[in-house]
Design a protein around this motif. Sequence first.
Motif, PDB file in Angstrom:
ATOM      1  N   LEU A  45      76.467  36.984  59.589  1.00 62.07           N
ATOM      2  CA  LEU A  45      77.077  37.688  58.461  1.00 62.07           C
ATOM      3  C   LEU A  45      77.838  38.892  58.993  1.00 62.07           C
ATOM      4  O   LEU A  45      77.302  39.688  59.762  1.00 62.07           O
ATOM      5  N   LEU A  46      79.071  39.026  58.548  1.00 59.50           N
ATOM      6  CA  LEU A  46      79.925  40.127  58.980  1.00 59.50           C
ATOM      7  C   LEU A  46      80.374  40.920  57.769  1.00 59.50           C
ATOM      8  O   LEU A  46      80.554  40.374  56.685  1.00 59.50           O
ATOM      9  N   PHE A  47      80.557  42.231  57.958  1.00 60.13           N
ATOM     10  CA  PHE A  47      81.046  43.078  56.867  1.00 60.13           C
ATOM     11  C   PHE A  47      82.507  43.449  57.060  1.00 60.13           C
ATOM     12  O   PHE A  47      83.138  43.985  56.170  1.00 60.13           O
ATOM     13  N   ASP A  48      83.067  43.170  58.241  1.00 57.36           N
ATOM     14  CA  ASP A  48      84.418  43.598  58.569  1.00 57.36           C
ATOM     15  C   ASP A  48      85.104  42.529  59.422  1.00 57.36           C
ATOM     16  O   ASP A  48      84.473  41.930  60.291  1.00 57.36           O
ATOM     17  N   LEU A  98      82.322  36.235  56.364  1.00 59.59           N
ATOM     18  CA  LEU A  98      82.690  37.610  56.053  1.00 59.59           C
ATOM     19  C   LEU A  98      82.268  37.851  54.606  1.00 59.59           C
ATOM     20  O   LEU A  98      82.772  37.199  53.696  1.00 59.59           O
ATOM     21  N   ILE A  99      81.313  38.739  54.404  1.00 52.84           N
ATOM     22  CA  ILE A  99      80.751  38.997  53.078  1.00 52.84           C
ATOM     23  C   ILE A  99      81.518  40.142  52.422  1.00 52.84           C
ATOM     24  O   ILE A  99      81.470  41.274  52.899  1.00 52.84           O
ATOM     25  N   TRP A 104      76.396  43.545  48.892  1.00 55.31           N
ATOM     26  CA  TRP A 104      75.972  42.909  50.137  1.00 55.31           C
ATOM     27  C   TRP A 104      76.778  43.455  51.313  1.00 55.31           C
ATOM     28  O   TRP A 104      76.238  43.665  52.399  1.00 55.31           O
ATOM     29  N   ASN A 105      78.072  43.699  51.100  1.00 53.24           N
ATOM     30  CA  ASN A 105      78.904  44.255  52.149  1.00 53.24           C
ATOM     31  C   ASN A 105      78.394  45.634  52.569  1.00 53.24           C
ATOM     32  O   ASN A 105      78.322  45.950  53.753  1.00 53.24           O
ATOM     33  N   LYS A 106      78.019  46.440  51.594  1.00 57.84           N
ATOM     34  CA  LYS A 106      77.507  47.785  51.894  1.00 57.84           C
ATOM     35  C   LYS A 106      76.204  47.704  52.694  1.00 57.84           C
ATOM     36  O   LYS A 106      76.011  48.468  53.650  1.00 57.84           O
ATOM     37  N   LEU A 107      75.318  46.789  52.326  1.00 57.04           N
ATOM     38  CA  LEU A 107      74.069  46.620  53.079  1.00 57.04           C
ATOM     39  C   LEU A 107      74.367  46.233  54.524  1.00 57.04           C
ATOM     40  O   LEU A 107      73.820  46.821  55.459  1.00 57.04           O
ATOM     41  N   LEU A 108      75.268  45.280  54.722  1.00 61.70           N
ATOM     42  CA  LEU A 108      75.627  44.859  56.080  1.00 61.70           C
ATOM     43  C   LEU A 108      76.299  45.990  56.852  1.00 61.70           C
ATOM     44  O   LEU A 108      76.048  46.171  58.039  1.00 61.70           O
ATOM     45  N   PHE A 109      77.146  46.759  56.171  1.00 69.91           N
ATOM     46  CA  PHE A 109      77.789  47.910  56.809  1.00 69.91           C
ATOM     47  C   PHE A 109      76.734  48.910  57.283  1.00 69.91           C
ATOM     48  O   PHE A 109      76.818  49.444  58.387  1.00 69.91           O
ATOM     49  N   GLN A 110      75.735  49.162  56.457  1.00 70.47           N
ATOM     50  CA  GLN A 110      74.692  50.118  56.826  1.00 70.47           C
ATOM     51  C   GLN A 110      73.818  49.596  57.967  1.00 70.47           C
ATOM     52  O   GLN A 110      73.333  50.373  58.773  1.00 70.47           O
ATOM     53  N   PRO A 114      76.314  42.694  63.557  1.00 73.21           N
ATOM     54  CA  PRO A 114      76.204  41.356  62.984  1.00 73.21           C
ATOM     55  C   PRO A 114      74.729  40.948  62.883  1.00 73.21           C
ATOM     56  O   PRO A 114      73.927  41.254  63.761  1.00 73.21           O
ATOM     57  N   VAL A 115      74.391  40.309  61.791  1.00 70.71           N
ATOM     58  CA  VAL A 115      73.039  39.766  61.612  1.00 70.71           C
ATOM     59  C   VAL A 115      73.202  38.285  61.315  1.00 70.71           C
ATOM     60  O   VAL A 115      74.285  37.810  61.005  1.00 70.71           O
ATOM     61  N   ILE A 116      72.100  37.550  61.421  1.00 68.03           N
ATOM     62  CA  ILE A 116      72.154  36.146  61.039  1.00 68.03           C
ATOM     63  C   ILE A 116      71.258  35.945  59.827  1.00 68.03           C
ATOM     64  O   ILE A 116      70.290  36.671  59.621  1.00 68.03           O
ATOM     65  N   VAL A 117      71.624  34.964  59.029  1.00 66.23           N
ATOM     66  CA  VAL A 117      70.901  34.713  57.787  1.00 66.23           C
ATOM     67  C   VAL A 117      70.536  33.238  57.705  1.00 66.23           C
ATOM     68  O   VAL A 117      71.290  32.368  58.143  1.00 66.23           O
ATOM     69  N   LYS A 118      69.364  33.000  57.176  1.00 68.78           N
ATOM     70  CA  LYS A 118      68.957  31.654  56.799  1.00 68.78           C
ATOM     71  C   LYS A 118      68.690  31.707  55.307  1.00 68.78           C
ATOM     72  O   LYS A 118      68.001  32.598  54.816  1.00 68.78           O
TER      73      LYS A 118
END
Length: 156
Positions: A45-48, A98-99, A104-110, A114-118
């Motif tokens: 998951l990417l925010f940017d 790219l979320i 969700w974007n704000k959470l990933l930005f914080q 990069p994280v991975i999701v299942k």
Amino acid sequence: MDHTQLLSAFRDKGILHLKEGNGKVITLIKPELWKAEMGEDWTFLLFDLFQIRTICEPFSEVSLDIVEYANKPTIYHSPVNRIIKNGPIVNGVLKFSLILEPNWNKLLFQISQPVIVKIDTKEDTLHQTPILFPLLSPSTKEMFLGPEGEVKIIKG
């Protein structure tokens, strides 16, 4: 969405189980904690847009434009960057999204990496949000993007 509590839980353990608005539990994990026995059905998951460079081979402008201007949630399959040694990579290809949904974007930005999701891990969790996770939308698309601009629709 209470980002403070979620960030704290993620930073402490490197993993976060979160029940989203559809009632499905998603699991977020740092890529370096992923193990092969966890399976291959994980997505970065990417925010940017610029984060693509850290996980994939350099993209053509055409491929970057496709990601930037997608109007529906999309999971992309692309050749992995050679520096990535750990993570859910199948035959040299990883999945990413790219979320853009603001919460969700704000959470990933914080989280700021990069994280991975299942999705739908059925784990027990105390963490939940009423906000729907974008990749659970029935309109989610999947496509292969190659570094030279190759595009193949996997699921439209």
